[in-house]
Design a protein around this motif. Structure first.
Motif, mmCIF file in Angstrom:
data_model
loop_
_atom_site.group_PDB
_atom_site.id
_atom_site.type_symbol
_atom_site.label_atom_id
_atom_site.label_comp_id
_atom_site.label_asym_id
_atom_site.label_seq_id
_atom_site.Cartn_x
_atom_site.Cartn_y
_atom_site.Cartn_z
ATOM 1 N N ALA A 74 0.828 -1.214 0.000
ATOM 2 C CA ALA A 74 0.000 0.000 0.000
ATOM 3 C C ALA A 74 0.859 1.261 0.000
ATOM 4 O O ALA A 74 0.576 2.214 -0.744
ATOM 5 C CB ALA A 74 -0.938 -0.007 1.210
ATOM 6 N N LEU A 117 -5.705 0.399 -4.217
ATOM 7 C CA LEU A 117 -4.564 -0.072 -5.008
ATOM 8 C C LEU A 117 -4.921 0.007 -6.491
ATOM 9 O O LEU A 117 -6.055 -0.293 -6.867
ATOM 10 C CB LEU A 117 -4.217 -1.507 -4.619
ATOM 11 C CG LEU A 117 -3.735 -1.688 -3.185
ATOM 12 C CD1 LEU A 117 -3.580 -3.169 -2.855
ATOM 13 C CD2 LEU A 117 -2.435 -0.946 -2.937
ATOM 14 N N TRP A 144 -8.392 -0.598 0.367
ATOM 15 C CA TRP A 144 -7.478 -0.878 -0.737
ATOM 16 C C TRP A 144 -8.205 -1.345 -1.993
ATOM 17 O O TRP A 144 -7.579 -1.542 -3.035
ATOM 18 C CB TRP A 144 -6.441 -1.924 -0.323
ATOM 19 C CG TRP A 144 -5.496 -1.448 0.743
ATOM 20 C CD1 TRP A 144 -5.133 -0.156 1.028
ATOM 21 C CD2 TRP A 144 -4.783 -2.265 1.679
ATOM 22 N NE1 TRP A 144 -4.243 -0.121 2.068
ATOM 23 C CE2 TRP A 144 -4.010 -1.412 2.488
ATOM 24 C CE3 TRP A 144 -4.731 -3.634 1.905
ATOM 25 C CZ2 TRP A 144 -3.183 -1.882 3.516
ATOM 26 C CZ3 TRP A 144 -3.918 -4.098 2.921
ATOM 27 C CH2 TRP A 144 -3.150 -3.230 3.715
#
Length: 182
Positions: A74, A117, A144
């Motif tokens: 991350a 992401l 994410w």
């Protein structure tokens, strides 16, 4: 489509002989991203090392991260201009570095980067992980943009969890890293 090279991203103290990452390295020929200091991890140093490895890769890569390695993915993705080389990430048992005891043990990693992401990802966690409560793992997955997989009881999904070659983890990695995302 070119096959992705799997980069193994261990957590704090590296992954020992019985760990699924070490077994994957032996069985599948995956590439462990070696860090300068496994005992005193510095986020900037670890991110820079990952960037070097991604840049040196001749083709696409996929990440198989464990614990602190998930937090590294991350952090790296938030700053790298080379995320397009990543086909996917398997994020296994992230450690909650915002928890007071872990923040003191491994300083400099909080706050955890929480932006989506830019590549497909799956976060796998046990509901009894001593380093991250199940609700926190679910929240990281949501932040994410990762698909969440609850393994039930399994601890920290490491060598002590008895996963062996962990075929289910490999299957999930293959599913996300072989999809054509372009």
């Amino acid at each position: 489509m070119a096959e992705s090279r799997v980069f193994l991203l261990p957590g704090w103290q590296n992954s020992g002989p019985g760990h699924w990452q070490t077994r994957w390295e032996s069985v599948h020929g995956d590439h462990r991203v070696e860090q300068h200091d496994w005992m005193r991890p510095l986020r900037g140093d670890w991110s820079a090392r990952l960037e070097e490895e991604v840049l040196a890769a001749p083709g696409p890569v996929a990440f198989a991260a464990h614990s602190l390695g998930c937090i590294l993915v991350a952090a790296w993705a938030a700053h790298s201009r080379n995320t397009h080389k990543v086909r996917g990430a398997l994020l296994v048992a992230p450690g909650d570095l915002e928890r007071d005891d872990l923040r003191q043990l491994i300083p400099g990693w909080a706050p955890i980067v929480r932006q989506p992401l830019p590549f497909p990802s799956v976060l796998i966690a046990a509901n009894d992980d001593p380093y991250c409560e199940a609700a926190r793992s679910r929240q990281m997955a949501a932040d994410w943009g990762a698909r969440f997989v609850d393994t039930g009881a399994g601890g920290h999904l490491n060598a002590e969890s008895g996963l062996g070659d962990w075929a289910r983890g490999r299957q999930l990695l293959n599913e996300i890293s072989t999809k054509d995302t372009h």
